[in-house]
Scaffold this motif. Structure first.
Motif, PDB file in Angstrom:
ATOM      1  N   GLU A   8       0.819  -1.202   0.000  1.00  0.00           N
ATOM      2  CA  GLU A   8       0.000   0.000   0.000  1.00  0.00           C
ATOM      3  C   GLU A   8       0.861   1.263   0.000  1.00  0.00           C
ATOM      4  N   GLU A   9       1.200   1.757  -1.163  1.00  0.00           N
ATOM      5  CA  GLU A   9       1.945   3.014  -1.236  1.00  0.00           C
ATOM      6  C   GLU A   9       1.053   4.173  -0.790  1.00  0.00           C
ATOM      7  N   LYS A  10      -0.234   4.045  -1.098  1.00  0.00           N
ATOM      8  CA  LYS A  10      -1.243   4.955  -0.560  1.00  0.00           C
ATOM      9  C   LYS A  10      -2.126   4.118   0.356  1.00  0.00           C
ATOM     10  N   SER A  18      -5.003   2.291   2.294  1.00  0.00           N
ATOM     11  CA  SER A  18      -6.405   2.033   1.973  1.00  0.00           C
ATOM     12  C   SER A  18      -7.300   2.553   3.088  1.00  0.00           C
ATOM     13  N   GLU A  39      -8.294  11.295   1.709  1.00  0.00           N
ATOM     14  CA  GLU A  39      -7.816  10.401   0.649  1.00  0.00           C
ATOM     15  C   GLU A  39      -8.932   9.534   0.065  1.00  0.00           C
ATOM     16  N   LYS A  73      -5.512  19.324  -0.708  1.00  0.00           N
ATOM     17  CA  LYS A  73      -5.018  18.137  -0.003  1.00  0.00           C
ATOM     18  C   LYS A  73      -3.744  18.434   0.775  1.00  0.00           C
ATOM     19  N   ILE A 108       0.220  13.356   3.252  1.00  0.00           N
ATOM     20  CA  ILE A 108      -0.182  12.174   4.028  1.00  0.00           C
ATOM     21  C   ILE A 108       0.782  11.969   5.205  1.00  0.00           C
ATOM     22  N   GLN A 121       8.495   1.957   1.066  1.00  0.00           N
ATOM     23  CA  GLN A 121       8.383   3.327   0.576  1.00  0.00           C
ATOM     24  C   GLN A 121       9.586   3.702  -0.293  1.00  0.00           C
TER      25      GLN A 121
END
Length: 549
Positions: free
Chosen positions: A23-25, A27, A57, A95, A98, A124
């Motif tokens: 999961e680079e971004k 969930s 997100e 935005k 993160i 990462q």
């Protein structure tokens, strides 16, 4: 869910799933799980921040909206409910970066999930292999799990991305330090020689204090820092901070030790209410185990909490000479402070019995807590210790030694492995702390006039010392000299405008004179600029008193 093993399991579950699914971004499920975790460890504000970012997100995730709304309801926070929709719209348009992974790493480190923390950083880095911030984090996390060869790879990558000459020097020094940590002393010394030959003229300019620093362990609260002198040395001192120090300042005794041609291994803490209960003796020594054999002379030094740690952790270092001043851990359930009594204590209640070492322990036998702790615990654990008595030095032994002019001599003799002499009792006259502690003893025995003479001498020796200034006012209150109390309290407030105790003492003087209204006025005014529970409690007590009149 507040069971520690369940928390550990949940932390591991979140980290492993993120890695497995790459999961680079994060969930929406990851956001929900991390928020739930923060809620379980009673950090509800962080749980809310996680959900707010998650909605930024994943604005259409009903689960995230429901969870955030539920948290607002639990906190009975109507204002945040009203702000919810406008905030969602604003965050979708503008935005913010993160912070999910930062918050996850915080939990991983605090739960000692160092391998998992490193794995997530590695994930990462796969997307951003030359990101300097991520490389630095990867270095720290690799060091925390003793993956030294991996740390060197990251340092070499960082070196390729660096053009600043000062940073290149620092990276080369750190590569040498990591070799040392891995027990590769020949490689480490070769690297230091290379730095000296190539950058010799720059080293004194880059290193004003003469040291390169490397954080070699960090669990988010306690950390261990390795300070390598730019000059060759085979001596190392393990230092341990006192109760009022954090990692924002230099390590304990840094000013003295940097002149002694020694390397340092310093145990630090992020906040003043950390008593190193998050670190075990095994973790401490594992971090430095391969490095220690390089040094022919090994020492450990600390005072108060640091004195306790010098014994508790320093005793793990083979053939280590220890100097502990007034050792005490305020979190100890039997010998700690009442204020800090709720702090969780995970260390052994008694230090392991060690008949191999002969630590030097300096303390004041008249200091009640120190005397009880040393008599009942320390003497049993270290039966061959050399106990040095400094009567009426109080708990702040280094301050007393500094004031009588022998601290540097004592430390120098310790490092030279020379006997510590019996210093002349005539030196007492130089110490403000000695006179203050003796005044407290007289006050305890209701000898107020003697106490006043002694505390006046203390103030004469150290005119701005807040503890002596406060004690003088307290003694004058006992003597019912209220006008002088008021005068001295006002003077002390000018010197220390942010210290709550002087406003409280001033209010006490007004109350003693029968002027409660003026006492309340003093505290109301102080409350505007000082955040103090003691002032609030005192104020509430006086107002209640007024209502009863």
């Amino acid at each position: 869910m507040k069971n520690l093993s369940n928390i550990d399991s949940l932390v591991e579950q979140i980290g492993n799933r993120i890695i497995q699914q790459h999961e680079e971004k994060p969930s929406d499920i990851s956001y929900l799980e991390l928020s739930y975790l923060f809620e379980q460890i009673d950090k509800k504000n962080k749980a809310i921040y996680v959900l707010q970012e998650g909605i930024q997100e994943h604005p259409t995730s009903i689960s995230l909206h429901r969870a955030l709304w539920s948290l607002y309801t639990k906190q009975n926070n109507q204002k945040e409910k009203i702000k919810h929709v406008p905030r969602v719209l604003k965050n979708c348009i503008q935005k913010k970066p993160i912070k999910f992974f930062e918050r996850l790493q915080e939990v991983l480190l605090q739960n000692h999930q160092f391998e998992l923390s490193l794995a997530i950083t590695q994930m990462q880095l796969q997307k951003q292999p030359t990101d300097v911030v991520l490389l630095n984090k990867a270095i720290q996390r690799a060091l925390s799990v003793t993956h030294y060869k991996e740390a060197i790879i990251y340092l070499e990558t960082l070196k390729k991305e660096t053009t600043d000459i000062n940073q290149l020097v620092r990276i080369n020094m750190k590569i040498g330090m990591v070799h040392m940590l891995n027990g590769e002393f020949a490689k480490g010394e070769k690297q230091f020689t290379y730095c000296m030959e190539k950058y010799g003229d720059l080293l004194p300019e880059i290193y004003n204090d003469g040291y390169e620093k490397l954080v070699i362990f960090n669990n988010g609260e306690s950390s261990i820092e390795y300070y390598k002198s730019i000059h060759s040395t085979k001596r190392v001192v393990a230092t341990f901070d006192s109760i009022d120090k954090t990692n924002k300042s230099k390590p304990f005794a840094f000013g003295i030790l940097k002149k002694k041609s020694v390397d340092l291994i310093s145990l630090r803490r992020r906040t003043v209410d950390n008593y190193h209960q998050d670190l075990s003796r095994e973790e401490y020594y594992r971090t430095i185990e391969k490095l220690i054999p390089f040094y022919e002379k090994r020492f450990a030094y600390g005072t108060s909490l640091g004195g306790y740690c010098a014994l508790y952790f320093g005793a793990t270092i083979p053939e280590c000479k220890i100097l502990a001043l007034a050792p005490r851990n305020s979190a100890h359930p039997n010998y700690g402070s009442k204020i800090r009594g709720n702090s969780k204590f995970t260390h052994s209640l008694s230090h392991p019995i060690n008949t191999e070492i002969k630590p030097i322990i300096c303390y004041d036998p008249k200091e009640r807590i120190d005397q009880r702790y040393i008599t009942k615990e320390i003497k049993k654990s270290y039966p061959n210790a050399d106990f040095k008595h400094f009567y009426y030095a109080g708990h702040r032994v280094p301050l007393y030694l500094q004031q009588i002019g022998v601290l540097k001599d004592l430390v120098s003799r310790f490092l030279a492995e020379e006997p510590i002499p019996e210093y002349s009792s005539k030196l007492h006259n130089k110490s403000a702390e000695y006179h203050r502690i003796l005044a407290i003893a007289c006050k305890r025995h209701l000898k107020y006039k003697w106490a006043l003479d002694l505390v006046n001498k203390s103030v004469e020796l150290a005119p701005t010392y807040d503890r002596s200034l406060a004690l003088r006012i307290e003694v004058l209150l006992n003597l019912k000299q209220y006008d002088e109390c008021i005068e001295y309290a006002k003077e002390a407030i000018k010197l220390h405008p942010s210290l709550a105790k002087f406003y409280i003492l001033l209010s006490d003087a007004y109350v003693a004179k029968g002027d409660i209204d003026l006492a309340i006025e003093v505290l109301e005014s102080a409350k505007q600029s000082i955040k103090s529970k003691k002032i609030k409690n005192k104020l509430a007590s006086l107002k209640e008193q007024m209502q009863l009149v």
